[in-house]
Design a protein around this motif. Structure first.
Motif, PDB file in Angstrom:
ATOM      1  N   ILE A  87       1.034  -1.250  -0.110  1.00 19.71           N
ATOM      2  CA  ILE A  87      -0.107   0.064   0.108  1.00 19.71           C
ATOM      3  C   ILE A  87       0.634   1.272   0.008  1.00 19.71           C
ATOM      4  N   GLU A  88       1.797   1.381   0.835  1.00 23.09           N
ATOM      5  CA  GLU A  88       2.811   2.327   0.819  1.00 23.09           C
ATOM      6  C   GLU A  88       3.480   2.698  -0.334  1.00 23.09           C
ATOM      7  N   GLY A  89       3.826   1.544  -1.168  1.00 22.72           N
ATOM      8  CA  GLY A  89       4.523   1.641  -2.654  1.00 22.72           C
ATOM      9  C   GLY A  89       3.565   2.349  -3.482  1.00 22.72           C
ATOM     10  N   ARG A  90       2.421   1.812  -3.575  1.00 19.41           N
ATOM     11  CA  ARG A  90       1.478   2.158  -4.265  1.00 19.41           C
ATOM     12  C   ARG A  90       0.988   3.695  -4.342  1.00 19.41           C
ATOM     13  N   PHE A  91       0.874   4.221  -2.889  1.00 19.42           N
ATOM     14  CA  PHE A  91       0.484   5.362  -2.735  1.00 19.42           C
ATOM     15  C   PHE A  91       1.768   6.332  -3.167  1.00 19.42           C
ATOM     16  N   MET A  92       2.971   6.114  -2.562  1.00 18.09           N
ATOM     17  CA  MET A  92       3.936   6.877  -3.105  1.00 18.09           C
ATOM     18  C   MET A  92       4.067   6.891  -4.346  1.00 18.09           C
ATOM     19  N   ASP A 182      -6.750   3.896  -7.599  1.00 23.19           N
ATOM     20  CA  ASP A 182      -5.322   3.566  -6.367  1.00 23.19           C
ATOM     21  C   ASP A 182      -4.326   4.117  -7.068  1.00 23.19           C
ATOM     22  N   ASP A 183      -3.980   4.119  -8.631  1.00 26.08           N
ATOM     23  CA  ASP A 183      -2.812   4.656  -9.098  1.00 26.08           C
ATOM     24  C   ASP A 183      -2.811   6.262  -9.104  1.00 26.08           C
ATOM     25  N   HIS A 184      -3.738   6.821  -8.684  1.00 28.28           N
ATOM     26  CA  HIS A 184      -3.913   8.158  -8.795  1.00 28.28           C
ATOM     27  C   HIS A 184      -4.457   8.996  -7.522  1.00 28.28           C
ATOM     28  N   PRO A 185      -3.331   8.944  -6.467  1.00 30.56           N
ATOM     29  CA  PRO A 185      -3.974   9.432  -5.101  1.00 30.56           C
ATOM     30  C   PRO A 185      -3.949  11.050  -5.101  1.00 30.56           C
ATOM     31  N   LEU A 186      -3.167  11.567  -5.732  1.00 29.02           N
ATOM     32  CA  LEU A 186      -3.131  12.894  -5.848  1.00 29.02           C
ATOM     33  C   LEU A 186      -4.434  13.558  -5.656  1.00 29.02           C
ATOM     34  N   GLU A 187      -5.511  13.238  -6.482  1.00 28.23           N
ATOM     35  CA  GLU A 187      -6.551  13.897  -6.474  1.00 28.23           C
ATOM     36  C   GLU A 187      -7.476  13.794  -5.154  1.00 28.23           C
ATOM     37  N   SER A 188      -7.147  12.711  -4.609  1.00 29.54           N
ATOM     38  CA  SER A 188      -7.749  12.687  -2.947  1.00 29.54           C
ATOM     39  C   SER A 188      -6.699  13.380  -2.126  1.00 29.54           C
ATOM     40  N   VAL A 189      -5.436  13.412  -2.165  1.00 28.78           N
ATOM     41  CA  VAL A 189      -4.526  14.208  -1.510  1.00 28.78           C
ATOM     42  C   VAL A 189      -4.986  15.518  -1.475  1.00 28.78           C
ATOM     43  N   ARG A 190      -5.316  15.949  -2.293  1.00 28.35           N
ATOM     44  CA  ARG A 190      -5.663  17.449  -2.520  1.00 28.35           C
ATOM     45  C   ARG A 190      -6.762  18.101  -1.656  1.00 28.35           C
ATOM     46  N   HIS A 191      -7.817  17.094  -1.263  1.00 24.65           N
ATOM     47  CA  HIS A 191      -8.666  17.275  -0.562  1.00 24.65           C
ATOM     48  C   HIS A 191      -8.677  16.566   1.215  1.00 24.65           C
ATOM     49  N   ALA A 192      -7.614  16.270   1.479  1.00 26.01           N
ATOM     50  CA  ALA A 192      -7.279  15.582   2.645  1.00 26.01           C
ATOM     51  C   ALA A 192      -7.141  16.655   3.624  1.00 26.01           C
TER      52      ALA A 192
END
Length: 373
Positions: A87-92, A182-192
Protein backbone atom coordinates in the motif's frame (compact mmCIF):
# COMPACT_ATOMS: atom_id res chain seq x y z
CA UNK A 1 6.73 -8.29 -5.11
CA UNK A 2 3.82 -6.94 -7.06
CA UNK A 3 3.84 -3.18 -7.30
CA UNK A 4 0.12 -2.65 -7.71
CA UNK A 5 -2.78 -2.96 -5.33
CA UNK A 6 -4.63 -4.43 -8.30
CA UNK A 7 -1.99 -7.17 -8.65
CA UNK A 8 -2.12 -8.27 -5.04
CA UNK A 9 -5.35 -8.86 -3.11
CA UNK A 10 -5.54 -7.21 0.26
CA UNK A 11 -7.42 -9.73 2.35
CA UNK A 12 -9.80 -7.83 4.66
CA UNK A 13 -10.09 -8.78 8.29
CA UNK A 14 -13.80 -9.35 7.71
CA UNK A 15 -12.77 -12.60 6.00
CA UNK A 16 -11.87 -13.98 9.41
CA UNK A 17 -15.01 -12.79 11.16
CA UNK A 18 -16.91 -15.61 12.77
CA UNK A 19 -20.34 -15.24 11.27
CA UNK A 20 -22.49 -16.93 8.71
CA UNK A 21 -21.70 -14.30 6.12
CA UNK A 22 -18.01 -15.13 6.19
CA UNK A 23 -16.13 -14.24 3.01
CA UNK A 24 -14.62 -16.97 0.86
CA UNK A 25 -10.88 -17.69 1.26
CA UNK A 26 -9.99 -16.44 -2.23
CA UNK A 27 -12.59 -13.72 -2.53
CA UNK A 28 -11.63 -11.64 0.51
CA UNK A 29 -10.14 -8.42 -0.79
CA UNK A 30 -10.63 -9.36 -4.40
CA UNK A 31 -13.67 -9.85 -6.54
CA UNK A 32 -15.19 -13.25 -6.89
CA UNK A 33 -15.74 -13.80 -10.62
CA UNK A 34 -18.68 -16.10 -10.09
CA UNK A 35 -22.23 -15.45 -9.02
CA UNK A 36 -23.19 -15.89 -5.38
CA UNK A 37 -24.66 -19.32 -6.01
CA UNK A 38 -21.30 -20.74 -7.06
CA UNK A 39 -19.06 -22.44 -4.54
CA UNK A 40 -15.74 -21.81 -6.35
CA UNK A 41 -14.11 -18.38 -6.11
CA UNK A 42 -11.72 -16.74 -8.53
CA UNK A 43 -9.91 -13.44 -8.27
CA UNK A 44 -11.05 -10.63 -10.52
CA UNK A 45 -8.53 -8.91 -12.77
CA UNK A 46 -9.40 -5.70 -10.94
CA UNK A 47 -8.38 -6.76 -7.42
CA UNK A 48 -6.27 -9.44 -5.87
CA UNK A 49 -4.56 -11.02 -2.93
CA UNK A 50 -1.66 -11.33 -0.69
CA UNK A 51 -1.90 -14.67 1.00
CA UNK A 52 -4.15 -14.54 4.03
CA UNK A 53 -1.48 -16.11 6.20
CA UNK A 54 1.03 -13.38 5.42
CA UNK A 55 -1.40 -10.59 6.17
CA UNK A 56 -2.82 -12.10 9.32
CA UNK A 57 0.56 -13.01 10.80
CA UNK A 58 1.87 -9.45 10.64
CA UNK A 59 -1.36 -7.78 11.64
CA UNK A 60 -1.81 -9.92 14.73
CA UNK A 61 1.61 -8.91 16.02
CA UNK A 62 0.69 -5.29 15.42
CA UNK A 63 -2.73 -5.58 17.02
CA UNK A 64 -1.90 -3.65 20.22
CA UNK A 65 -0.90 -0.55 18.22
CA UNK A 66 -4.11 1.34 17.52
CA UNK A 67 -5.16 4.89 16.77
CA UNK A 68 -7.80 5.63 19.38
CA UNK A 69 -8.87 8.67 17.37
CA UNK A 70 -10.10 6.40 14.58
CA UNK A 71 -11.83 3.37 16.00
CA UNK A 72 -11.15 0.33 18.17
CA UNK A 73 -11.56 -1.66 14.97
CA UNK A 74 -8.38 -0.24 13.43
CA UNK A 75 -5.24 -2.40 13.60
CA UNK A 76 -1.88 -0.85 12.85
CA UNK A 77 0.25 -2.69 10.28
CA UNK A 78 3.99 -2.91 10.80
CA UNK A 79 6.58 -1.71 8.31
CA UNK A 80 7.80 -4.83 6.56
CA UNK A 81 4.31 -6.31 6.51
CA UNK A 82 3.64 -7.31 2.89
CA UNK A 83 0.32 -5.47 2.75
CA UNK A 84 1.77 -2.39 4.49
CA UNK A 85 4.64 -2.14 2.03
CA UNK A 86 2.40 -2.78 -0.96
CA UNK A 87 0.00 0.00 0.00
CA UNK A 88 2.80 2.42 0.89
CA UNK A 89 4.56 1.75 -2.41
CA UNK A 90 1.38 2.18 -4.42
CA UNK A 91 0.53 5.40 -2.61
CA UNK A 92 3.99 6.95 -2.99
CA UNK A 93 4.34 5.96 -6.64
CA UNK A 94 1.24 7.97 -7.51
CA UNK A 95 2.45 11.21 -5.92
CA UNK A 96 5.04 12.22 -8.51
CA UNK A 97 7.31 15.04 -7.26
CA UNK A 98 5.30 15.27 -4.06
CA UNK A 99 6.62 11.86 -2.99
CA UNK A 100 9.99 13.41 -2.09
CA UNK A 101 8.24 15.60 0.50
CA UNK A 102 5.79 13.01 1.79
CA UNK A 103 6.20 10.57 4.68
CA UNK A 104 3.80 7.75 5.49
CA UNK A 105 3.27 7.89 9.24
CA UNK A 106 1.08 4.81 9.68
CA UNK A 107 -1.17 2.38 7.88
CA UNK A 108 -4.14 0.87 9.71
CA UNK A 109 -6.40 -1.97 8.69
CA UNK A 110 -10.12 -2.06 9.38
CA UNK A 111 -10.65 -5.11 11.57
CA UNK A 112 -14.45 -5.09 11.01
CA UNK A 113 -14.74 -6.29 14.59
CA UNK A 114 -17.94 -4.46 15.48
CA UNK A 115 -21.35 -5.98 14.86
CA UNK A 116 -22.50 -3.19 12.54
CA UNK A 117 -19.16 -3.10 10.73
CA UNK A 118 -19.49 -6.82 10.04
CA UNK A 119 -23.01 -6.21 8.78
CA UNK A 120 -21.77 -3.53 6.36
CA UNK A 121 -19.02 -5.90 5.14
CA UNK A 122 -21.62 -8.59 4.52
CA UNK A 123 -23.90 -6.09 2.74
CA UNK A 124 -20.98 -5.15 0.50
CA UNK A 125 -20.56 -8.81 -0.44
CA UNK A 126 -24.27 -9.13 -1.20
CA UNK A 127 -24.14 -6.16 -3.57
CA UNK A 128 -20.86 -7.37 -5.05
CA UNK A 129 -22.44 -10.69 -6.02
CA UNK A 130 -25.59 -8.94 -7.24
CA UNK A 131 -23.50 -6.67 -9.46
CA UNK A 132 -21.54 -9.67 -10.75
CA UNK A 133 -24.81 -11.30 -11.72
CA UNK A 134 -26.20 -8.08 -13.22
CA UNK A 135 -23.20 -7.57 -15.50
CA UNK A 136 -22.39 -11.12 -16.50
CA UNK A 137 -19.58 -11.77 -14.05
CA UNK A 138 -17.87 -8.38 -14.07
CA UNK A 139 -18.57 -6.22 -11.02
CA UNK A 140 -15.76 -3.81 -11.97
CA UNK A 141 -14.59 -3.73 -8.35
CA UNK A 142 -11.55 -1.58 -7.61
CA UNK A 143 -9.48 -0.17 -4.81
CA UNK A 144 -9.81 3.61 -4.52
CA UNK A 145 -8.76 6.48 -2.26
CA UNK A 146 -11.13 8.69 -0.31
CA UNK A 147 -10.08 11.81 1.59
CA UNK A 148 -11.52 12.41 5.05
CA UNK A 149 -10.66 14.12 8.31
CA UNK A 150 -9.76 12.18 11.44
CA UNK A 151 -13.22 12.87 12.86
CA UNK A 152 -14.98 11.84 9.66
CA UNK A 153 -12.99 8.61 9.43
CA UNK A 154 -14.03 7.69 12.96
CA UNK A 155 -17.69 8.33 12.05
CA UNK A 156 -17.43 6.42 8.77
CA UNK A 157 -15.93 3.39 10.49
CA UNK A 158 -18.58 3.47 13.20
CA UNK A 159 -21.73 4.51 11.32
CA UNK A 160 -20.91 4.30 7.63
CA UNK A 161 -20.82 7.16 5.14
CA UNK A 162 -23.18 9.93 6.05
CA UNK A 163 -22.20 12.84 3.81
CA UNK A 164 -21.58 13.42 0.13
CA UNK A 165 -18.68 14.59 -2.01
CA UNK A 166 -20.14 18.08 -2.26
CA UNK A 167 -18.43 18.94 1.04
CA UNK A 168 -14.95 18.84 -0.48
CA UNK A 169 -15.69 19.14 -4.19
CA UNK A 170 -18.53 21.68 -4.21
CA UNK A 171 -20.86 19.16 -5.80
CA UNK A 172 -19.08 19.54 -9.15
CA UNK A 173 -20.03 16.04 -10.32
CA UNK A 174 -23.26 15.60 -8.42
CA UNK A 175 -24.17 14.31 -4.99
CA UNK A 176 -22.10 11.34 -3.92
CA UNK A 177 -18.80 10.14 -2.52
CA UNK A 178 -15.83 11.07 -4.71
CA UNK A 179 -12.92 8.62 -4.81
CA UNK A 180 -9.75 8.48 -6.90
CA UNK A 181 -8.19 5.40 -8.52
CA UNK A 182 -5.56 3.55 -6.52
CA UNK A 183 -2.85 4.67 -8.99
CA UNK A 184 -3.86 8.34 -8.77
CA UNK A 185 -3.99 9.33 -5.08
CA UNK A 186 -3.16 13.00 -5.82
CA UNK A 187 -6.79 13.80 -6.53
CA UNK A 188 -7.72 12.68 -3.01
CA UNK A 189 -4.57 14.08 -1.36
CA UNK A 190 -5.64 17.54 -2.54
CA UNK A 191 -8.81 17.29 -0.47
CA UNK A 192 -7.38 15.60 2.64
CA UNK A 193 -7.68 17.90 5.71
CA UNK A 194 -4.68 18.35 7.98
CA UNK A 195 -5.29 17.36 11.60
CA UNK A 196 -3.88 19.03 14.73
CA UNK A 197 -0.71 16.94 14.49
CA UNK A 198 -0.04 17.99 10.91
CA UNK A 199 -1.11 14.63 9.52
CA UNK A 200 -3.50 13.89 6.63
CA UNK A 201 -5.45 10.69 6.14
CA UNK A 202 -6.83 8.75 3.18
CA UNK A 203 -9.18 5.80 3.29
CA UNK A 204 -8.30 2.98 0.92
CA UNK A 205 -11.62 1.39 0.03
CA UNK A 206 -12.96 -1.43 -2.02
CA UNK A 207 -15.50 0.00 -4.43
CA UNK A 208 -18.11 -1.67 -6.60
CA UNK A 209 -18.27 0.43 -9.76
CA UNK A 210 -20.29 -1.93 -11.94
CA UNK A 211 -21.08 -0.13 -15.19
CA UNK A 212 -20.00 3.50 -14.95
CA UNK A 213 -21.56 6.41 -16.80
CA UNK A 214 -19.87 9.66 -17.78
CA UNK A 215 -20.80 12.55 -15.48
CA UNK A 216 -20.19 16.07 -16.75
CA UNK A 217 -19.15 19.04 -14.60
CA UNK A 218 -22.14 20.87 -13.16
CA UNK A 219 -24.21 17.71 -12.81
CA UNK A 220 -26.85 17.63 -10.08
CA UNK A 221 -27.18 13.87 -10.32
CA UNK A 222 -27.53 11.85 -7.11
CA UNK A 223 -28.41 8.40 -8.42
CA UNK A 224 -27.74 6.39 -11.61
CA UNK A 225 -29.46 7.81 -14.68
CA UNK A 226 -30.95 4.40 -15.37
CA UNK A 227 -30.84 0.83 -14.04
CA UNK A 228 -28.12 0.11 -16.60
CA UNK A 229 -25.54 2.07 -14.58
CA UNK A 230 -24.14 1.73 -11.08
CA UNK A 231 -21.65 4.59 -10.67
CA UNK A 232 -20.23 7.68 -12.35
CA UNK A 233 -16.79 8.71 -13.64
CA UNK A 234 -15.32 11.96 -14.94
CA UNK A 235 -13.84 10.10 -17.94
CA UNK A 236 -14.77 6.75 -19.44
CA UNK A 237 -11.20 6.07 -20.61
CA UNK A 238 -8.90 7.48 -17.90
CA UNK A 239 -11.02 8.41 -14.88
CA UNK A 240 -9.52 10.42 -12.04
CA UNK A 241 -12.80 10.52 -10.14
CA UNK A 242 -15.09 7.66 -9.25
CA UNK A 243 -18.52 8.92 -8.16
CA UNK A 244 -20.52 6.59 -5.94
CA UNK A 245 -23.98 8.08 -5.59
CA UNK A 246 -25.45 8.90 -2.20
CA UNK A 247 -27.98 6.12 -2.75
CA UNK A 248 -25.14 3.57 -3.00
CA UNK A 249 -22.49 4.90 -0.64
CA UNK A 250 -23.00 2.38 2.19
CA UNK A 251 -23.47 -0.67 -0.02
CA UNK A 252 -20.86 -0.10 -2.76
CA UNK A 253 -17.94 1.24 -0.69
CA UNK A 254 -16.10 -0.76 1.96
CA UNK A 255 -13.31 1.07 3.88
CA UNK A 256 -10.43 -1.35 4.38
CA UNK A 257 -7.34 0.72 5.28
CA UNK A 258 -6.35 4.18 6.48
CA UNK A 259 -3.08 5.69 5.26
CA UNK A 260 -1.80 8.51 7.48
CA UNK A 261 0.90 10.73 6.03
CA UNK A 262 2.65 14.08 6.30
CA UNK A 263 3.07 16.35 3.29
CA UNK A 264 3.67 20.07 2.68
CA UNK A 265 0.81 22.29 3.80
CA UNK A 266 0.58 23.85 0.34
CA UNK A 267 0.29 21.25 -2.42
CA UNK A 268 -0.57 23.57 -5.28
CA UNK A 269 2.94 23.89 -6.70
CA UNK A 270 3.64 20.17 -6.60
CA UNK A 271 0.41 19.22 -8.32
CA UNK A 272 0.66 21.91 -10.99
CA UNK A 273 4.31 21.15 -11.73
CA UNK A 274 3.51 17.49 -12.15
CA UNK A 275 0.60 18.13 -14.48
CA UNK A 276 2.27 20.81 -16.64
CA UNK A 277 5.95 21.41 -15.82
CA UNK A 278 6.75 23.66 -18.82
CA UNK A 279 3.69 25.88 -18.79
CA UNK A 280 3.10 24.99 -22.46
CA UNK A 281 0.25 22.84 -23.73
CA UNK A 282 1.76 19.35 -24.04
CA UNK A 283 -1.61 17.81 -24.83
CA UNK A 284 -3.94 17.82 -27.83
CA UNK A 285 -5.32 21.33 -28.33
CA UNK A 286 -7.01 23.52 -30.91
CA UNK A 287 -7.68 27.27 -31.25
CA UNK A 288 -11.34 27.81 -30.58
CA UNK A 289 -12.08 29.94 -33.70
CA UNK A 290 -10.66 27.14 -35.84
CA UNK A 291 -12.72 24.58 -33.94
CA UNK A 292 -15.88 26.56 -34.71
CA UNK A 293 -14.83 26.78 -38.35
CA UNK A 294 -14.38 23.01 -38.56
CA UNK A 295 -17.64 22.34 -36.75
CA UNK A 296 -19.48 24.64 -39.17
CA UNK A 297 -18.72 22.14 -41.93
CA UNK A 298 -20.64 19.47 -40.07
CA UNK A 299 -23.22 20.98 -37.73
CA UNK A 300 -26.31 23.08 -38.58
CA UNK A 301 -25.90 26.86 -38.70
CA UNK A 302 -28.19 27.36 -35.70
CA UNK A 303 -25.95 25.11 -33.60
CA UNK A 304 -22.82 26.99 -34.68
CA UNK A 305 -24.46 30.29 -33.74
CA UNK A 306 -25.20 28.95 -30.27
CA UNK A 307 -21.62 27.73 -29.81
CA UNK A 308 -20.28 31.11 -30.96
CA UNK A 309 -22.57 32.92 -28.53
CA UNK A 310 -21.31 30.79 -25.65
CA UNK A 311 -17.73 31.45 -26.73
CA UNK A 312 -18.42 35.19 -26.64
CA UNK A 313 -19.97 34.83 -23.20
CA UNK A 314 -16.78 33.10 -22.05
CA UNK A 315 -14.55 35.86 -23.46
CA UNK A 316 -16.71 38.44 -21.69
CA UNK A 317 -16.41 36.38 -18.48
CA UNK A 318 -20.13 35.75 -18.30
CA UNK A 319 -19.58 31.99 -18.03
CA UNK A 320 -16.68 29.94 -16.73
CA UNK A 321 -14.25 27.88 -18.74
CA UNK A 322 -15.82 24.68 -17.42
CA UNK A 323 -19.29 25.85 -18.43
CA UNK A 324 -18.13 26.63 -21.97
CA UNK A 325 -16.56 23.19 -22.39
CA UNK A 326 -19.65 21.53 -21.00
CA UNK A 327 -21.93 23.46 -23.40
CA UNK A 328 -19.75 22.65 -26.41
CA UNK A 329 -19.74 18.97 -25.52
CA UNK A 330 -23.52 19.06 -25.23
CA UNK A 331 -23.77 20.40 -28.78
CA UNK A 332 -21.11 18.28 -30.47
CA UNK A 333 -20.90 15.06 -28.53
CA UNK A 334 -17.53 13.73 -27.40
CA UNK A 335 -16.90 11.51 -30.42
CA UNK A 336 -17.07 14.34 -32.96
CA UNK A 337 -15.10 16.76 -30.78
CA UNK A 338 -12.30 14.26 -30.23
CA UNK A 339 -12.13 13.38 -33.92
CA UNK A 340 -11.71 17.02 -34.98
CA UNK A 341 -9.06 17.88 -32.41
CA UNK A 342 -7.04 14.71 -32.96
CA UNK A 343 -7.02 15.30 -36.72
CA UNK A 344 -5.84 18.87 -36.12
CA UNK A 345 -3.08 18.32 -33.57
CA UNK A 346 -0.44 16.99 -35.99
CA UNK A 347 -1.02 19.63 -38.67
CA UNK A 348 -0.64 23.01 -36.99
CA UNK A 349 2.20 24.40 -34.81
CA UNK A 350 1.34 25.66 -31.32
CA UNK A 351 0.43 29.35 -31.12
CA UNK A 352 0.16 30.26 -27.46
CA UNK A 353 -1.60 33.56 -28.12
CA UNK A 354 -4.67 31.84 -29.56
CA UNK A 355 -7.49 30.81 -27.23
CA UNK A 356 -7.31 27.06 -27.51
CA UNK A 357 -9.19 24.02 -26.40
CA UNK A 358 -6.70 21.75 -24.61
CA UNK A 359 -6.80 18.06 -23.76
CA UNK A 360 -4.81 16.58 -20.84
CA UNK A 361 -2.21 14.08 -22.00
CA UNK A 362 -3.94 11.17 -20.32
CA UNK A 363 -7.32 12.17 -21.79
CA UNK A 364 -6.49 11.69 -25.47
CA UNK A 365 -9.81 9.97 -25.95
CA UNK A 366 -11.92 12.21 -23.80
CA UNK A 367 -12.51 15.98 -24.00
CA UNK A 368 -10.94 18.02 -21.26
CA UNK A 369 -12.14 20.74 -18.99
CA UNK A 370 -10.07 23.80 -19.72
CA UNK A 371 -8.78 26.37 -22.23
CA UNK A 372 -5.40 27.81 -23.01
CA UNK A 373 -5.30 31.57 -23.47
Amino acid sequence: MADSVEQCVLIPAAQRAENNGRLSENGGGGVSSQESSSSTSASSDCESGVSGSSASAHSSSAAPARFSSFSDQMIRLSAGDKVHDLIEGRFMSGLGRLADRTTVVAIHKNGHSGTMSQARAQAFQVYLHATLKKHGGDANAKYAWCAASTEDIAKILTYGFGHCGSTDNNGLYGSGIYLSPDDHPLESVRHAPIDRKGVRHLLLCRVILGKSELVLPGSEQYHPSSEEFDSGVDSLTCPKKYIVWSTHMNTHILPEYVVSFQAPCCLRGFIEVRSNPTGKPASPWMPFPLLISELSKILPAITIRSISEHHNDYKEKKISRQELIWKVRQFTGDKLLIMIIKSFRNKVPIILSDPAIVFPRNELRSPCNYYRN
